[in-house]
Write a protein that holds these residues in place. Structure first.
Motif, PDB file in Angstrom:
ATOM      1  N   PRO A 154       0.817  -1.221   0.000  1.00  0.00           N
ATOM      2  CA  PRO A 154       0.000   0.000   0.000  1.00  0.00           C
ATOM      3  C   PRO A 154       0.848   1.267   0.000  1.00  0.00           C
ATOM      4  N   LYS A 155       0.204   2.412  -0.237  1.00  0.00           N
ATOM      5  CA  LYS A 155       0.902   3.691  -0.364  1.00  0.00           C
ATOM      6  C   LYS A 155       1.667   3.987   0.916  1.00  0.00           C
ATOM      7  N   PRO A 156       2.944   4.317   0.817  1.00  0.00           N
ATOM      8  CA  PRO A 156       3.756   4.566   2.017  1.00  0.00           C
ATOM      9  C   PRO A 156       3.364   5.865   2.709  1.00  0.00           C
ATOM     10  N   ASN A 157       3.633   5.881   4.018  1.00  0.00           N
ATOM     11  CA  ASN A 157       3.511   7.108   4.817  1.00  0.00           C
ATOM     12  C   ASN A 157       4.858   7.791   4.855  1.00  0.00           C
ATOM     13  N   ILE A 158       4.846   9.122   4.722  1.00  0.00           N
ATOM     14  CA  ILE A 158       6.095   9.892   4.672  1.00  0.00           C
ATOM     15  C   ILE A 158       6.211  10.714   5.947  1.00  0.00           C
ATOM     16  N   HIS A 159       7.396  10.630   6.595  1.00  0.00           N
ATOM     17  CA  HIS A 159       7.701  11.413   7.783  1.00  0.00           C
ATOM     18  C   HIS A 159       9.026  12.120   7.567  1.00  0.00           C
ATOM     19  N   TRP A 160       9.057  13.406   7.947  1.00  0.00           N
ATOM     20  CA  TRP A 160      10.268  14.231   7.801  1.00  0.00           C
ATOM     21  C   TRP A 160      10.939  14.387   9.162  1.00  0.00           C
ATOM     22  N   PHE A 161      12.288  14.386   9.126  1.00  0.00           N
ATOM     23  CA  PHE A 161      13.104  14.646  10.303  1.00  0.00           C
ATOM     24  C   PHE A 161      14.116  15.715   9.928  1.00  0.00           C
ATOM     25  N   VAL A 162      14.550  16.479  10.916  1.00  0.00           N
ATOM     26  CA  VAL A 162      15.626  17.423  10.707  1.00  0.00           C
ATOM     27  C   VAL A 162      16.659  17.170  11.793  1.00  0.00           C
ATOM     28  N   ASN A 163      17.892  16.909  11.349  1.00  0.00           N
ATOM     29  CA  ASN A 163      18.996  16.563  12.262  1.00  0.00           C
ATOM     30  C   ASN A 163      18.610  15.417  13.196  1.00  0.00           C
ATOM     31  N   GLY A 164      17.836  14.441  12.659  1.00  0.00           N
ATOM     32  CA  GLY A 164      17.476  13.263  13.416  1.00  0.00           C
ATOM     33  C   GLY A 164      16.278  13.424  14.310  1.00  0.00           C
ATOM     34  N   VAL A 165      15.660  14.583  14.354  1.00  0.00           N
ATOM     35  CA  VAL A 165      14.503  14.841  15.226  1.00  0.00           C
ATOM     36  C   VAL A 165      13.274  14.990  14.347  1.00  0.00           C
ATOM     37  N   PRO A 166      12.130  14.370  14.722  1.00  0.00           N
ATOM     38  CA  PRO A 166      10.916  14.581  13.919  1.00  0.00           C
ATOM     39  C   PRO A 166      10.674  16.067  13.688  1.00  0.00           C
ATOM     40  N   ILE A 167      10.349  16.418  12.473  1.00  0.00           N
ATOM     41  CA  ILE A 167      10.306  17.834  12.111  1.00  0.00           C
ATOM     42  C   ILE A 167       9.263  18.592  12.919  1.00  0.00           C
ATOM     43  N   GLU A 168       8.223  17.864  13.379  1.00  0.00           N
ATOM     44  CA  GLU A 168       7.224  18.552  14.191  1.00  0.00           C
ATOM     45  C   GLU A 168       7.753  18.839  15.607  1.00  0.00           C
ATOM     46  N   ASN A 169       8.793  18.111  16.029  1.00  0.00           N
ATOM     47  CA  ASN A 169       9.385  18.337  17.343  1.00  0.00           C
ATOM     48  C   ASN A 169      10.620  19.220  17.276  1.00  0.00           C
ATOM     49  N   SER A 210      21.611  32.819   7.048  1.00  0.00           N
ATOM     50  CA  SER A 210      22.959  32.277   7.231  1.00  0.00           C
ATOM     51  C   SER A 210      22.988  31.438   8.503  1.00  0.00           C
ATOM     52  N   GLY A 211      23.795  30.382   8.463  1.00  0.00           N
ATOM     53  CA  GLY A 211      23.936  29.523   9.631  1.00  0.00           C
ATOM     54  C   GLY A 211      22.807  28.547   9.833  1.00  0.00           C
ATOM     55  N   SER A 212      21.909  28.383   8.859  1.00  0.00           N
ATOM     56  CA  SER A 212      20.771  27.472   9.021  1.00  0.00           C
ATOM     57  C   SER A 212      20.998  26.135   8.320  1.00  0.00           C
ATOM     58  N   SER A 213      22.275  25.769   8.105  1.00  0.00           N
ATOM     59  CA  SER A 213      22.559  24.468   7.488  1.00  0.00           C
ATOM     60  C   SER A 213      22.028  23.355   8.382  1.00  0.00           C
ATOM     61  N   ALA A 214      21.531  22.284   7.776  1.00  0.00           N
ATOM     62  CA  ALA A 214      20.981  21.158   8.525  1.00  0.00           C
ATOM     63  C   ALA A 214      20.915  19.955   7.603  1.00  0.00           C
ATOM     64  N   VAL A 215      20.665  18.779   8.227  1.00  0.00           N
ATOM     65  CA  VAL A 215      20.470  17.541   7.471  1.00  0.00           C
ATOM     66  C   VAL A 215      19.027  17.116   7.667  1.00  0.00           C
ATOM     67  N   TYR A 216      18.315  16.933   6.574  1.00  0.00           N
ATOM     68  CA  TYR A 216      16.925  16.510   6.614  1.00  0.00           C
ATOM     69  C   TYR A 216      16.853  15.012   6.274  1.00  0.00           C
ATOM     70  N   GLN A 217      15.954  14.307   6.982  1.00  0.00           N
ATOM     71  CA  GLN A 217      15.730  12.889   6.710  1.00  0.00           C
ATOM     72  C   GLN A 217      14.286  12.688   6.272  1.00  0.00           C
ATOM     73  N   CYS A 218      14.135  11.920   5.194  1.00  0.00           N
ATOM     74  CA  CYS A 218      12.805  11.526   4.715  1.00  0.00           C
ATOM     75  C   CYS A 218      12.653  10.040   4.968  1.00  0.00           C
ATOM     76  N   ASN A 219      11.600   9.633   5.694  1.00  0.00           N
ATOM     77  CA  ASN A 219      11.335   8.233   6.007  1.00  0.00           C
ATOM     78  C   ASN A 219       9.981   7.866   5.417  1.00  0.00           C
ATOM     79  N   ALA A 220       9.980   6.929   4.467  1.00  0.00           N
ATOM     80  CA  ALA A 220       8.745   6.448   3.827  1.00  0.00           C
ATOM     81  C   ALA A 220       8.578   4.978   4.182  1.00  0.00           C
TER      82      ALA A 220
END
Length: 1305
Positions: free
Chosen positions: A364-379, A400-410
């Motif tokens: 079935p269609k996957p659920n997508i969740h976003w993280f930023v720097n390993g933390v759920p994006i909503e948190n 400036s200075g807002s560099s980050a790593v985003y994670q997409c989990n499907a």
């Protein structure tokens, strides 16, 4: 250009993408100048697979590698909680990496099972690995069960269930028999995917009791076995023929679910008689032929790389001559999440806008969740520049200075995908990444593509100029691509020139120059022409080409679109193909292909071969030398040499040999440079720098080489830097504190210029970063002093001269000098296995203390003394055993029993030995003693003999005493009863009384310790006779008589038999004679070694020859057939072929008494004649009766078996008449003689004769002499000796109790 989305170009400018667990991450430019000062958030570059099944015998290694600037730090979670690596001594994190190494030796591996996740962090963001599930591989045992025997009628179907234990991963199933042979599978008998064995219909040949199912577990490499299953197929009520039916799957339909991308396996197994055929089809569709395969005799259908189109109804059909059966498998395709478009790394300038997209699909269609720097994006902390819309993250006016790593989990129920994508906010001026001054070459009328890869933030704008003046805009003939590349659709020579690309953003400007060269096309001007050639003649195809002068062409010839035959008759020149001695097989189409690095052209022609016409005889000679040598196209490293060929003299020139003379380095020496085909008159010669060349040419045909041509004019090449470095570079220390670097120097020809020197560089491996160097002139080695002892060094040697350096040299690993080891082996222990073998163990020294290459260990040991108080001190000579390599134990063989030993151990390397370990002493236990040193028989009397012996040379323990056994030997060589006497150790003499007069006795003596008896020595001696004693004389040839000497016994040890040297004194002693009813009895003493002993006799005062009888191995003989009333001269002689001497006793006169006359001759009386006839008749009747009873009852099977073997070695004891087995002669040869009493003669009438050294090894059944528990001697007294080389093979011995006993001793 869309400035809101900053994707990096595909052709490798700035960044690459990490989408899966083992792929490369998005990278910043590889140019080190670009990397300087460029920050980068973490990027996972390597991680373990999501499902990690580990072998409990090996360490667990969980990979996690990442890069970034600054270098990221790593942490782990296990089962969702922080995993403190430092608190677990069994877990090690590799330096500079997040990879975990878990040592599970001695631990319960199950404790480390779980779900692990790695985090890589630096000041610009945090990247996450996948969730890595760690599970231990398992190979459980088969559950206990009892398999009932299967009994079925012929023709019925049968299933033998395997039901293997569930392993991790699942096991591989196969069926074998007791002999570990795979059971044959075919269309009738097959193995299902679950491991069960299916019989479509059984046959009587299927009956067996060893159907065994095996399960092999891949990770642990173990195999489990099910209990054997017995199958019996009866044929008393066979099953008849029937329509097919399905054994698996059951019913008419079944369902199968498979995931997208996996392999679909569908299985149908049918029963029926005859065996049905299986076929497959897909209802409403076609089977995918390119991804489909059949297995297990078409009972299994496999479809690889399944996609959504593979869903549907699959029909399997079973058919035989009686009908068909169908089964439908409904296939449903589901899908774990898969990427449509994974998020890409973004590099944004401050206040720019970017978008991250995470597009996935699945069923079935996957659920997508976003993280930023390993933390759920909503948190995560609130960021007003960030907006999340399902699978998209919009970043607006990033600060400036807002560099980050985003994670997409499907994720869905079948799995998940996770990707990291960093957003790096940078302000960087433009940089052009395409190498400067790059040259692009194209052929006229082709398209050209000029690159201008750039980097900057904001993304630079690219503009192009030609020849620094003309501004280029998109439009015919130019196209400027989004990534900055410039394309020319149809390049013309006018487009050649310099092009400049300029990269501009609000922080600066950068330009780069590239060059375009438009070349002329390659064209064949003279094409090959159709040829008709006589057989045996030559065919020449021309192929002249016009090409751009700056391009190097390569010509290739084909025959019938394939390679030319591998035949020396085919010669390819720069512009022609020559075929010599044409044959019929050479007919065909020949194609000339001209290739350059940019284009090619080709042309073809046919060859026809016709019958050859006769030609007159031809005289062949060597060719004349070439003339008019000329040098053209002269460059620094090449020159073109041309010449005019001389007369070939009816033999076509095969090749030209070009030689050169180096007038600078080797004047007067001509060296072969190259060869060219005989059809060529030019050669392009590759030259070396700093050489004064002069060239000459020789022509070669079938007869030979021509004389050399006149040398060309001199051509000097300019000096240059060396092209090669010295070879055979080595680094070897000769002293503990030095390193000698040596090499093979360059020749003068290789120097390429004056001032040749060598730059020697070295540094300690893995310790020093900087190289030390020294220049060396006119030498081939350099000694480096004050080095550490035996450490590795990286060494390289580079040649240079006044014109520059040679190429970068290769690095060679060498070692500084060795020194003797510093430490001694420790913890020396000795285990004594038996009286002659010990095993020594020690603790090896550390590798650092070896101070060199470990060669091994030496064990020094010697016997300090014997533990026997009366024995002399042992030999103090020290012995050494060497054990190569890194050993910790060794065995010491060949020790002396009952001795005190001491030993110590040293380690050694190439330099020498280290200090000795502490001395260790040990004792060997007692062993059996050696044989007594001698056994003598003294003072023979009429009824007594005195024996004297000496103690063993080697007691090998505490001597417990002696055992003496003896038995008589009568005149017929039969052995009497064996008697045994035991003595204490201090007893060395005994007088035996109550013996029989004139009797030969055999004696056996051995010593013993508490470990048992030692080897036996033997002796023979006779008691005195009461007849006349005659002192013999000894004849040696015709020499003088030697005086007699006292009796000296012959002593023989048990192992091994040795040939005795000839005696020093007379061969014969006392000779005695007597007369009985059987004849004259002669006895003698004999001390010689000769193989052949004879008794000779003749009538006194007659001229007849001596009559000879062979008497080997005895000391008495009875002469039969002597005439009464006659006197005979008798003597005993000894001789053999190896010794030309003849030894003889003096002659003895023997008188045979006359038979007295009777007054009445009884033989003429009638009553006597009648009595004799009646007795004869009675004896005849008795013999007939015995013969009949013997044939009926078979009363003597043992006797018959012995007779059947005809083995003269087996002589049974005769208990009924008190006689003994044969006493065989000690000396024998191949002459015929009568079989002795108690012996058996083979059916061919021959008697095997053995020689003897009187050793106990030769008594009995050919093995060691054995004694029964009551002390009686087992075996026969056969007195074997080495057989003459001309004797035949012995017959095999029949089975006997003696043999059986010997086999267990």
């Amino acid at each position: 250009m869309d400035r809101n989305r900053k994707w990096m170009p595909d052709f490798g400018a700035v960044l690459l993408i990490l989408l899966s667990h083992m792929t490369s991450a998005l990278e910043v430019p590889l140019d080190p100048k670009v990397l300087e000062g460029l920050p980068q958030p973490p990027t996972i570059t390597l991680q373990s697979q999501k499902d990690y099944i580990f072998d409990p015998r090996e360490n667990i290694v969980i990979h996690c590698e990442a890069k970034g600037k600054p270098q990221p730090s790593f942490s782990w979670t296990r089962n969702g909680t922080h995993f403190d690596v430092e608190k677990d001594s069994k877990v090690l994190m590799r330096p500079g990496s997040g990879t975990l190494v878990i040592d599970i030796s001695g631990e319960k591996a199950e404790a480390y099972e779980g779900t692990y996740q790695c985090t890589a962090h630096n000041e610009h963001g945090t990247a996450l690995s996948n969730n890595i599930v760690i599970r231990q591989s398992r190979s459980p045992l088969w559950s206990k069960e009892r398999n009932e025997a299967v009994v079925v009628q012929k023709g019925v179907p049968l299933v033998l269930q395997c039901r293997p234990p569930a392993g991790l991963p699942p096991p591989v199933i196969f069926w074998m028999d007791n002999n570990f042979q795979r059971l044959p599978l075919d269309q009738r008998v097959s193995q299902a995917l679950n491991g069960d064995l299916y019989f479509t219909n059984v046959l009587p040949t299927d009956t067996r009791n060893d159907y065994i199912c095996y399960a092999r577990f891949p990770h642990t490499q173990t195999i489990q076995q099910k209990q054997p299953i017995s199958v019996t197929v009866l044929d008393n009520s066979p099953e008849g023929e029937r329509r097919p039916g399905f054994m698996w799957p059951l019913g008419s339909t079944s369902t199968k679910m498979v995931l997208r991308g996996e392999t679909l396996e569908l299985e149908c197994i049918a029963e029926g008689l005859p065996t049905p055929d299986i076929s497959w089809q897909k209802d409403g569709g076609e089977l995918p032929n390119n991804r489909m395969s059949f297995h297990n005799f078409k009972k299994t259908l496999k479809i690889s790389d399944v996609n959504e189109a593979d869903a549907g109804d699959y029909r399997c059909t079973a058919a035989n001559k009686l009908g068909t059966a169908h089964h439908i498998i409904k296939v449903v395709v589901k899908a774990a999440p898969f990427w449509v478009s994974a998020p890409r790394n973004l590099i944004l300038a401050p206040n720019e806008t970017g978008i991250l997209t995470c597009r996935v699909n699945g069923e079935p269609k996957p659920n997508i969740h976003w993280f930023v720097n390993g933390v759920p994006i909503e948190n995560a902390p609130e960021d007003y520049s960030r907006k999340v819309e399902d699978d998209t993250v919009i970043l607006s006016s990033v600060p400036s200075g807002s560099s980050a790593v985003y994670q997409c989990n499907a994720s869905n129920e079948f799995g998940y995908l996770m990707a990291n994508a960093f957003v790096s906010v940078l302000a960087e001026p433009p940089r052009v990444l395409t190498p400067p001054n790059q040259v692009y070459q194209v052929i006229t009328n082709n398209h050209a593509l000029l690159h201008c890869a750039s980097f900057g933030s904001p993304i630079p704008t690219i503009t192009w100029f030609k020849d620094r003046q003309i501004s280029i805009r998109s439009g015919d003939p130019y196209v400027i691509h989004e990534n900055g590349s410039l394309e020319i659709n149809v390049a013309q020579p006018v487009n050649s020139g310099m092009y400049t690309c300029i990269a501009t953003n609000n922080l600066g400007i950068k330009e780069n120059h590239v060059y375009l060269e438009v070349k002329e096309p390659t064209r064949i001007l003279t094409q090959p022409e159709y040829k008709v050639v006589q057989r045996g003649m030559s065919a020449v195809f021309e192929c002249k080409v016009k090409h751009d002068p700056s391009l190097i062409p390569t010509m290739t010839w084909l025959k019938d679109k394939g390679e030319l035959p591998d035949d020396e008759r085919f010669e390819v020149d720069t512009d022609s193909l020559t075929i010599r001695d044409v044959t019929d097989d050479d007919e065909g189409t020949y194609t000339c292909i001209m290739n350059t690095t940019l284009d090619r052209d080709s042309a073809s022609a046919m060859l026809t071969v016709v019958e050859a016409t006769p030609t007159p005889a031809i005289v062949y000679e060597k060719p004349d030398p070439p003339t008019d040598l000329e040098l053209t196209d002269q460059t620094e490293r090449s020159v073109q040499l041309t010449w005019i060929p001389g007369d070939e003299h009816n033999s076509q020139t095969q090749n030209f040999l070009i030689q050169y003379e180096d007038l600078l380095h080797q004047p007067g020496v001509w060296i072969n440079l190259t060869e060219v085909a005989g059809t060529s008159t030019t050669a392009q010669l590759q030259l070396s720098p700093y050489v004064y060349y002069s060239f000459r040419v020789l022509a070669q045909n079938d007869v030979g080489y021509s004389e050399p041509s006149v040398p060309s004019s001199q051509y000097r090449t300019n000096p240059a830097a060396p092209d090669v470095n010295p070879s055979d570079v080595k680094g070897v220390g000769t002293e503990p504190n030095n390193l000698v670097i040596s090499w093979t120097p360059l020749t003068g020809f290789q120097s390429n210029g004056p001032g040749l020197e060598y730059k020697v560089l070295w540094r300690q491996k893995d310790v020093e970063k900087d190289w030390s160097s020294k220049n060396v002139v006119n030498d081939s080695q350099l000694v480096i002093s004050e080095t550490q002892t035996y450490v590795p060094y990286e060494v390289k040697v580079q040649a240079f001269n006044d014109y520059g350096n040679g190429p970068d040299p290769e690095v060679v690993i060498g070692y500084s000098g060795e020194d003797v080891p510093l430490s001694a082996p420790d913890s020396v222990q000795v285990m004594v296995h038996n009286s002659t073998l010990a095993e020594v163990h020690w603790q090896p020294v550390s590798f650092d203390s070896v101070q060199g290459k470990l060669q091994g260990y030496k064990v020094y040991y010697h016997q300090q003394r014997s533990l026997h108080a009366t024995e002399e001190d042992a030999n103090q000579q020290e012995q050494v055993l060497t054990f190569s390599g890194n050993r910790s134990e060794g065995r010491l063989p060949g020790l002396q029993p009952y001795s005190l030993y001491s030993l110590f151990i040293k380690v050694f390397n190439n330099k020498g030995e280290g200090p000795a370990s502490l001395t260790k002493t040990f004792e060997t236990p007692e062993g059996v003693p050696g044989p007594p040193s001698f056994l003598n028989v003294l003072s023979p009397g009429l009824d007594s003999l005195t024996l004297e012996w000496g103690p063993p040379t080697n007691n090998n323990g505490r001597l417990a005493g002696y055992t003496l056994k003896y038995q008589p030997v009568n005149n017929t060589n039969e052995l009497g009863p064996l008697k045994e006497i035991n003595f204490l150790a201090n007893k060395t003499t005994i007088t035996l009384s109550s013996l029989n007069a004139s009797m030969l006795y055999k004696f056996y003596l051995n010593a013993k310790t508490i470990k048992g008896p030692g080897p036996i020595i033997t002796e023979e001696a006779s008691t005195a006779m009461d007849t006349t004693h005659i002192q013999p004389t000894i004849k040696t040839g015709k020499g003088p008589t030697e005086p007699p000497h006292p009796t000296s016994p012959i002593t023989q040890s048990l192992h091994p038999p040795f040939h005795k040297a000839p005696p020093v004194g007379p061969a014969f002693g006392t000779v005695n004679t007597s007369v009985s009813e059987e004849g004259a009895v002669i006895s003698w003493e004999y001390f010689g070694h000769h193989k052949n002993v004879f008794v000779e006799y003749m009538v006194e005062n007659s001229d007849e020859n001596w009559k000879t009888e062979l008497v080997n191995g005895t000391h008495s003989h009875t002469i039969n057939g002597l005439k009464p009333g006659m006197s005979y001269r008798v003597r005993v002689i000894a001789r053999d072929g190896a010794d030309g001497n003849v030894h003889s006793t003096s002659e003895v006169l023997v008188t045979v008494p006359a038979v007295p006359n009777r007054q009445v001759d009884i033989a003429t009386q009638g009553w006597f004649i009648g009595l004799m006839c009646a007795i004869a008749l009675l004896i005849l009747v008795l013999l007939i009766v015995c013969f009949i009873k013997r044939n009926k009852g078979g009363k003597y099977p043992v006797k018959e078996k012995e007779d059947a073997h005809h083995d003269p070695e087996i002589q049974p004891m005769k208990e009924d008449d008190g006689t003994f087995g044969e006493y065989r002669s000690m000396e024998s040869d191949t002459e015929d003689h009568k079989p002795l009493k108690g012996s058996r003669t083979p059916s061919n009438g021959t008697v095997r004769r053995d020689e003897s050294d009187d050793s106990l090894v030769d008594y009995g059944e050919g093995g060691d002499g054995q004694f029964n528990e009551d002390g009686s001697f087992i075996g026969q007294y056969s007195g074997k000796k080495e057989k003459d080389t001309h004797e035949g093979n012995e017959s095999s011995e029949a089975p006997s109790p003696v043999n059986a006993m010997n086999s267990f001793v």
